[in-house]
Write an enzyme that holds these catalytic residues in place. Structure first.
Site, PDB file in Angstrom:
ATOM      1  N   TYR A  48       0.850  -1.184   0.000  1.00 42.60           N
ATOM      2  CA  TYR A  48       0.000   0.000   0.000  1.00 42.60           C
ATOM      3  C   TYR A  48       0.891   1.241   0.000  1.00 42.60           C
ATOM      4  CZ  TYR A  48      -3.450   3.482   1.396  1.00 42.60           C
ATOM      5  OH  TYR A  48      -4.256   4.593   1.445  1.00 42.60           O
ATOM      6  N   ASP A  62      -0.771  16.038   5.704  1.00 36.82           N
ATOM      7  CA  ASP A  62      -1.651  15.318   4.764  1.00 36.82           C
ATOM      8  C   ASP A  62      -2.936  16.115   4.554  1.00 36.82           C
ATOM      9  OD1 ASP A  62      -2.809  13.380   3.180  1.00 36.82           O
ATOM     10  OD2 ASP A  62      -3.476  12.161   4.886  1.00 36.82           O
ATOM     11  N   ASP A  89      -2.950   5.718  -2.744  1.00 36.45           N
ATOM     12  CA  ASP A  89      -3.899   6.713  -2.263  1.00 36.45           C
ATOM     13  C   ASP A  89      -3.888   7.899  -3.232  1.00 36.45           C
ATOM     14  OD1 ASP A  89      -5.252   8.708  -0.905  1.00 36.45           O
ATOM     15  OD2 ASP A  89      -4.066   8.562   0.931  1.00 36.45           O
ATOM     16  N   ASP A  91      -6.068  10.442  -3.043  1.00 38.86           N
ATOM     17  CA  ASP A  91      -6.787  11.545  -2.408  1.00 38.86           C
ATOM     18  C   ASP A  91      -8.148  11.769  -3.076  1.00 38.86           C
ATOM     19  OD1 ASP A  91      -4.835  11.900  -0.517  1.00 38.86           O
ATOM     20  OD2 ASP A  91      -3.892  13.600  -1.499  1.00 38.86           O
ATOM     21  N   HIS A 116      -7.433   4.465  -4.763  1.00 39.99           N
ATOM     22  CA  HIS A 116      -8.718   4.855  -4.172  1.00 39.99           C
ATOM     23  C   HIS A 116      -8.897   6.365  -4.248  1.00 39.99           C
ATOM     24  CE1 HIS A 116      -6.957   6.070  -0.245  1.00 39.99           C
ATOM     25  NE2 HIS A 116      -6.283   4.938  -0.249  1.00 39.99           N
ATOM     26  N   GLU A 118     -11.398   9.441  -2.782  1.00 40.41           N
ATOM     27  CA  GLU A 118     -12.252   9.669  -1.619  1.00 40.41           C
ATOM     28  C   GLU A 118     -13.279  10.770  -1.864  1.00 40.41           C
ATOM     29  OE1 GLU A 118      -9.490  12.320   1.297  1.00 40.41           O
ATOM     30  OE2 GLU A 118      -8.623  10.462   0.531  1.00 40.41           O
ATOM     31  N   CYS A 126      -6.487  14.246   6.931  1.00 38.40           N
ATOM     32  CA  CYS A 126      -6.268  12.857   7.309  1.00 38.40           C
ATOM     33  C   CYS A 126      -7.592  12.252   7.754  1.00 38.40           C
ATOM     34  CB  CYS A 126      -5.241  12.777   8.443  1.00 38.40           C
ATOM     35  SG  CYS A 126      -5.036  11.116   9.119  1.00 38.40           S
ATOM     36  N   ARG A 161     -13.300   5.453  -1.587  1.00 41.07           N
ATOM     37  CA  ARG A 161     -13.203   5.657  -0.138  1.00 41.07           C
ATOM     38  C   ARG A 161     -14.264   6.669   0.277  1.00 41.07           C
ATOM     39  NH1 ARG A 161      -8.029   8.253   3.176  1.00 41.07           N
ATOM     40  NH2 ARG A 161      -9.318   9.751   4.310  1.00 41.07           N
ATOM     41  N   GLU A 191     -13.809   4.550   5.597  1.00 44.38           N
ATOM     42  CA  GLU A 191     -12.800   5.111   6.487  1.00 44.38           C
ATOM     43  C   GLU A 191     -13.342   5.351   7.884  1.00 44.38           C
ATOM     44  OE1 GLU A 191      -9.975   5.215   7.408  1.00 44.38           O
ATOM     45  OE2 GLU A 191      -8.856   6.879   6.538  1.00 44.38           O
ATOM     46  N   ASN A 213      -8.702  -0.034   7.287  1.00 45.38           N
ATOM     47  CA  ASN A 213      -7.519   0.777   7.534  1.00 45.38           C
ATOM     48  C   ASN A 213      -7.130   0.663   9.001  1.00 45.38           C
ATOM     49  OD1 ASN A 213      -5.528   2.702   7.705  1.00 45.38           O
ATOM     50  ND2 ASN A 213      -6.866   4.447   7.303  1.00 45.38           N
TER      51      ASN A 213
END
Length: 299
Positions: A48, A62, A89, A91, A116, A118, A126, A161, A191, A213
């Site tokens: 990952y 982040d 990731d 975002d 992914h 989101e 985060c 996500r 999440e 996660n």
């Protein structure tokens, strides 16, 4: 020697086949290409690549400060160093739906097995911090439709996500997950689930793989692989764990240097030079050099 011998398309195909079995796949987070190779050697099923780690690697929080080129470039460096599939990731997709489409094709070209996207408002936060905001459902679905429509390799995993659990509760998360699947998501990343029962509820609501996660110091308890397997989770990630451990060790080593002026007492904590050379296949590079430079110039 050098990079993975398995083409990216084959990694994706094999990954999707294994994901379809229903077994739980373990994806520790790689914080650099070398750690990805160690993850492979230890026998895990995948790698990952965390946006939080990429940001931290640049000394940034982040909060959506990284760019597509930065993320894709680092993703490529990591993915090509291992035979394992790598999920990254992405975002919020780095912009509007057209940007999301470009993101997916760029990550395909970088050799990733999946990504992914989101449903947070950009700039994101985060996923385990308070004060998050999510976009409306129409915007979230447009991102996933754009991602699914843009991919050229059907085995590239489009994961959606959703961060809505922390904003509007579990029922909203389940409703959003169903809608994201209908929009084309191949898998769901719910999440900040708080309990195993919440993971179980999402699992029962959708007919695609789900991801857990297991990040430290977050909203979720740190459930074991067996616990997650028992509620039907298909992928588990530990996104920042190796970076946290490495930085903790570096912090302690620097304190020791300040206090003692040497690191003799910490040699047992270090990766030995011989183990490093074995991990990077140093001997194979030597053999390659010998095979190439085995000629003489006649005078």
């Amino acid at each position: 020697m050098l990079y993975s011998t398995t083409p990216a398309a084959e990694k994706r195909r094999l990954f999707r086949e294994r994901l379809a079995t229903g077994e739980l796949l373990r994806f520790p987070g790689a914080f650099n290409p070398l750690s990805a190779r160690l993850i492979e050697r230890k026998g895990f099923e995948g790698v990952y690549i965390s946006g939080a780690v990429l940001s931290a690697d640049l000394g940034l929080p982040d909060i959506g400060l990284t760019t597509l080129s930065e993320v894709a470039g680092r993703g490529q460096q990591i993915a090509r160093m291992t035979e394992l599939p790598a999920i990254i990731d992405a975002d919020t997709g780095f912009g509007e739906p057209m940007n999301v489409a470009r993101t997916i094709q760029t990550l395909e070209d970088a050799g990733l097995a999946g990504a992914h996207i989101e449903d947070q408002v950009n700039p994101k936060r985060c996923g385990h911090l308070d004060g998050k905001a999510v976009v409306d459902e129409e915007t979230a679905l447009k991102r996933i439709r754009a991602a699914a429509d843009a991919r050229r390799d059907p085995h590239f995993l489009i994961m959606a996500r959703t961060d809505i659990r922390a904003v509007d509760g579990l029922d909203a998360a389940i409703d959003r997950a169903k809608a994201l699947v209908d929009a084309g998501a191949d898998a769901i990343f719910p999440e900040a689930m708080r309990t195993l029962d919440e993971f179980d509820a999402v699992r029962r609501a959708v007919d695609v793989p789900i991801l857990a996660n297991m990040t430290e110091f977050g909203k979720s308890d740190l459930f074991s692989v067996d616990q997650l397997k028992n509620v039907g989770v298909n992928i588990v990630i530990w996104p920042v764990s190796l970076l946290r451990i490495a930085m903790g060790a570096a912090d302690r080593a620097l304190d020791t240097l300040l206090e003692e002026g040497h690191l003799t007492g910490r040699l047992g904590e270090m990766q030995h030079r011989a183990d490093l050379y074995d991990l990077i296949d140093y001997e194979q590079y030597n053999r390659f050099d010998q095979d190439v430079f085995d000629f003489r110039i006649e005078r």
